[in-house]
Structures are given as C-alpha cells and as structure tokens.
Design a protein around this motif. Structure first.
Motif, PDB file in Angstrom:
ATOM      1  N   LEU A 107       0.842  -1.196   0.000  1.00  0.00           N
ATOM      2  CA  LEU A 107       0.000   0.000   0.000  1.00  0.00           C
ATOM      3  C   LEU A 107       0.878   1.248   0.000  1.00  0.00           C
ATOM      4  CD1 LEU A 107      -2.753   1.426   0.258  1.00  0.00           C
ATOM      5  CD2 LEU A 107      -2.580   1.124   2.743  1.00  0.00           C
ATOM      6  N   GLY A 108       0.700   2.075  -1.038  1.00  0.00           N
ATOM      7  CA  GLY A 108       1.403   3.351  -1.122  1.00  0.00           C
ATOM      8  C   GLY A 108       0.404   4.489  -1.068  1.00  0.00           C
ATOM      9  N   ILE A 109       0.789   5.604  -0.468  1.00  0.00           N
ATOM     10  CA  ILE A 109      -0.095   6.766  -0.373  1.00  0.00           C
ATOM     11  C   ILE A 109       0.699   8.033  -0.711  1.00  0.00           C
ATOM     12  CG2 ILE A 109      -1.575   8.116   1.174  1.00  0.00           C
ATOM     13  CD1 ILE A 109      -2.308   5.577   2.631  1.00  0.00           C
ATOM     14  N   SER A 110       0.071   8.920  -1.488  1.00  0.00           N
ATOM     15  CA  SER A 110       0.730  10.171  -1.873  1.00  0.00           C
ATOM     16  C   SER A 110       0.652  11.202  -0.761  1.00  0.00           C
ATOM     17  CB  SER A 110       0.045  10.776  -3.102  1.00  0.00           C
ATOM     18  OG  SER A 110       0.178   9.929  -4.205  1.00  0.00           O
ATOM     19  N   VAL A 111       1.747  11.931  -0.592  1.00  0.00           N
ATOM     20  CA  VAL A 111       1.770  13.059   0.339  1.00  0.00           C
ATOM     21  C   VAL A 111       2.369  14.239  -0.412  1.00  0.00           C
ATOM     22  CG1 VAL A 111       2.579  13.940   2.549  1.00  0.00           C
ATOM     23  CG2 VAL A 111       2.163  11.495   2.291  1.00  0.00           C
ATOM     24  N   GLY A 112       1.665  15.370  -0.379  1.00  0.00           N
ATOM     25  CA  GLY A 112       2.133  16.533  -1.134  1.00  0.00           C
ATOM     26  C   GLY A 112       3.081  17.415  -0.352  1.00  0.00           C
ATOM     27  N   ASN A 113       2.802  17.606   0.916  1.00  0.00           N
ATOM     28  CA  ASN A 113       3.697  18.447   1.721  1.00  0.00           C
ATOM     29  C   ASN A 113       3.524  18.117   3.195  1.00  0.00           C
ATOM     30  OD1 ASN A 113       1.525  20.028   2.858  1.00  0.00           O
ATOM     31  ND2 ASN A 113       1.316  20.855   0.802  1.00  0.00           N
ATOM     32  N   GLY A 133       5.617  14.405  -3.595  1.00  0.00           N
ATOM     33  CA  GLY A 133       5.824  15.315  -4.699  1.00  0.00           C
ATOM     34  C   GLY A 133       4.593  16.145  -5.017  1.00  0.00           C
ATOM     35  N   PRO A 134       4.621  16.866  -6.142  1.00  0.00           N
ATOM     36  CA  PRO A 134       5.734  16.903  -7.089  1.00  0.00           C
ATOM     37  C   PRO A 134       6.960  17.624  -6.511  1.00  0.00           C
ATOM     38  CG  PRO A 134       4.049  18.483  -7.723  1.00  0.00           C
ATOM     39  CD  PRO A 134       3.497  17.711  -6.565  1.00  0.00           C
ATOM     40  N   VAL A 135       8.118  16.964  -6.655  1.00  0.00           N
ATOM     41  CA  VAL A 135       9.359  17.569  -6.181  1.00  0.00           C
ATOM     42  C   VAL A 135       9.721  18.725  -7.104  1.00  0.00           C
ATOM     43  CG1 VAL A 135      11.810  17.192  -5.711  1.00  0.00           C
ATOM     44  CG2 VAL A 135      10.147  15.402  -5.152  1.00  0.00           C
ATOM     45  N   ALA A 147       5.302  22.572  -6.805  1.00  0.00           N
ATOM     46  CA  ALA A 147       6.512  21.783  -6.562  1.00  0.00           C
ATOM     47  C   ALA A 147       7.008  22.039  -5.140  1.00  0.00           C
ATOM     48  CB  ALA A 147       7.577  22.155  -7.578  1.00  0.00           C
ATOM     49  N   ILE A 148       7.387  20.977  -4.427  1.00  0.00           N
ATOM     50  CA  ILE A 148       7.809  21.133  -3.023  1.00  0.00           C
ATOM     51  C   ILE A 148       9.326  21.200  -2.893  1.00  0.00           C
ATOM     52  CG2 ILE A 148       5.724  20.026  -2.116  1.00  0.00           C
ATOM     53  CD1 ILE A 148       7.461  17.506  -1.585  1.00  0.00           C
ATOM     54  N   GLY A 149      10.038  20.903  -3.969  1.00  0.00           N
ATOM     55  CA  GLY A 149      11.498  21.003  -3.943  1.00  0.00           C
ATOM     56  C   GLY A 149      12.152  19.934  -3.075  1.00  0.00           C
ATOM     57  N   LEU A 150      13.472  19.949  -3.081  1.00  0.00           N
ATOM     58  CA  LEU A 150      14.229  18.951  -2.314  1.00  0.00           C
ATOM     59  C   LEU A 150      14.028  19.146  -0.814  1.00  0.00           C
ATOM     60  CD1 LEU A 150      17.523  18.967  -4.398  1.00  0.00           C
ATOM     61  CD2 LEU A 150      15.829  17.097  -4.278  1.00  0.00           C
ATOM     62  N   GLU A 151      13.853  20.412  -0.388  1.00  0.00           N
ATOM     63  CA  GLU A 151      13.637  20.684   1.035  1.00  0.00           C
ATOM     64  C   GLU A 151      12.309  20.073   1.471  1.00  0.00           C
ATOM     65  OE1 GLU A 151      13.960  23.038  -1.310  1.00  0.00           O
ATOM     66  OE2 GLU A 151      16.109  23.376  -1.089  1.00  0.00           O
ATOM     67  N   GLY A 152      11.288  20.226   0.624  1.00  0.00           N
ATOM     68  CA  GLY A 152       9.976  19.653   0.927  1.00  0.00           C
ATOM     69  C   GLY A 152      10.043  18.140   0.988  1.00  0.00           C
ATOM     70  N   LEU A 153      10.742  17.559   0.028  1.00  0.00           N
ATOM     71  CA  LEU A 153      10.909  16.094  -0.005  1.00  0.00           C
ATOM     72  C   LEU A 153      11.566  15.609   1.288  1.00  0.00           C
ATOM     73  CD1 LEU A 153      11.131  13.271  -1.375  1.00  0.00           C
ATOM     74  CD2 LEU A 153      13.228  14.105  -2.491  1.00  0.00           C
ATOM     75  N   ALA A 154      12.640  16.286   1.683  1.00  0.00           N
ATOM     76  CA  ALA A 154      13.367  15.891   2.895  1.00  0.00           C
ATOM     77  C   ALA A 154      12.477  16.054   4.126  1.00  0.00           C
ATOM     78  CB  ALA A 154      14.636  16.740   3.038  1.00  0.00           C
ATOM     79  N   ALA A 155      11.731  17.163   4.186  1.00  0.00           N
ATOM     80  CA  ALA A 155      10.893  17.436   5.362  1.00  0.00           C
ATOM     81  C   ALA A 155       9.777  16.402   5.499  1.00  0.00           C
ATOM     82  CB  ALA A 155      10.312  18.846   5.265  1.00  0.00           C
TER      83      ALA A 155
END
Ligand code: TZP
Ligand code: MG
Length: 216
Positions: A107-113, A133-135, A147-155
């Motif tokens: 089971l996978g779930i999307s998270v935007g931020n 994402g979207p990253v 777009a959340i960028g690399l900082e968003g992805l890491a957070a």
C-alpha cells in the motif's frame, strides 16, 4: 507476509506518452532497463479496460518478479491479482484500504507536503511507503500541486518516517539529488514512457540512483 519491494526506480505508466510505440512494449523495455516497480496509472480508462490492462501487465512482469501496483483502484488491483495499490490523499484512508487489500499487498499513499501530512496522519496508517511530490514542476499530471522542492521532499520524508519515493519532474539529471534528500527511490512517468529508448533511459536512471545510494 508483505510482498517485498524495491522503490529504487518506480515506473508510473501513462499510455499517452508512448507516441506511436506500443504501450506494453514500452513497459517491457523499461523492465529490461531495470525498473524495480511498475504502477498502472490511466485516469482515462474505464473499469473493464483497466482490469484487462492490469492483467496483461501482471503477466508481462511475472518473469522479472517486478511488482505491479494499481493507482487509485483497489477493485481493479484485486480483480487483476496485482501486488499493491497506490492511493491519493482524497481516497480511502490507509487503514480501510489495508482491510480491503489484506496483509500481503503493498500500500502506497501520496503526500504533497508536510502540513498535509500533519492534517491527515490517519490517512497514512497501514501504508508501506509514501509517494512524495511533485518535487519539481511537471506537465505530466494536471493539478498535481506546487513543486515542493528537495527541502519539501526531505521534510516530508523525515516527518512521516515511512519509506519514500520522490515523484514529479525527475530524470537522470536530478534523481541523485532526491536520494540525497532522503528518498529511497524515484518515480518517473515521462522520463521513461516518453523516452526515445525506454530501456536506455531506465538503465541511465538506475545507474544514477545506485551510485547515489552507494555514496550515502
Ligand atoms: N504525481 C505527482 S507528479 C506526477 C504524479 C503522477 C507526474 C510525474 O510525471 P513526470 O513525467 O515523471 O514528471
Ligand atoms: Mg490518485
């Protein structure tokens, strides 16, 4: 026992991006190039058509052992014997999806931020991984959000604490940065489905991802 899976290079399909090339042949080439997971995503297909496509993909992937995930549709995943499902924030909550798909399926779930995650912790219960994402900016999915960028992805990856796969505008030039930001893998649509040579595109991406993981 949960079906094992490797998020390194996650192909999300889109029949509109293959041009004149056959859809199944495109996926087969991507598998030869080394993709580690395949998600059937086709928002325009009807239910019967989706089940038929999922069955064909499942048969195509069987010899390589690459798991098949179905986007949005638990019913289609179950009917076709797929290995898992991927849901969005506005779909069923994770715990309910888990009850329907059982303990073996992924089971996978999307998270935007990060704030979206904070607002919906229950939505992620029972998930094996998150799609983040979207990253980067992407033209592939309308209304995919900013777009959340690399900082968003890491957070988000840090806040959620589940295995994560980065998505959105990713190709060979920025895949390594996503791994360095904490993602276990990258999910791509156009970088493989729309490539002149999907096998070579997958190989190049996998090489970038493996190198990034080795140097961590
Ligand atoms: N979800 C968030 S962005 C996206 C999806 C399905 C599309 C990514 O497509 P591409 O072509 O890899 O940028
Ligand atoms: Mg969805």
């Amino acid at each position: 026992m949960r079906h094992p899976f490797d998020l390194s290079l996650y192909l999300v399909t889109d029949p509109k991006l293959c041009g004149p090339r056959d859809f199944f042949e495109t996926v087969a080439q991507a598998v030869r190039g080394g993709v580690t997971l395949v998600q059937l995503r086709d928002p325009d297909a009807g239910t019967r058509e989706l089940v038929a496509i999922a069955r064909r993909l499942k048969a195509l992937l069987e010899p390589s052992g690459v798991p098949l995930i179905v986007n949005d549709r638990i019913d289609v995943a179950l009917a076709a014997g797929a290995d898992g499902v991927h849901l969005g924030q506005s779909d069923m909550e994770g715990a309910d999806a888990r009850r329907l798909i059982g303990e073996e399926r992924i089971l996978g779930i999307s998270v935007g931020n990060a704030s979206e995650h904070e607002a919906s912790r229950e939505a992620l219960s029972g998930a094996d991984y998150i799609g983040v994402g979207p990253v980067y900016t992407t033209a592939t999915k309308a209304n995919s959000g900013a777009a959340i960028g690399l900082e968003g992805l890491a957070a988000v990856t840090r806040a959620v604490g589940l295995r994560s796969v980065a998505i959105g505008g990713i190709g060979a030039s920025n895949a390594a940065a996503c791994i360095a930001a904490g993602a276990e893998g990258v999910a791509v649509v156009s970088a493989i489905m729309g490539a002149d040579d999907p096998q070579a595109a997958a190989q190049a991406l996998l090489e970038e991802i493996r190198t990034a993981k080795d140097t961590q």
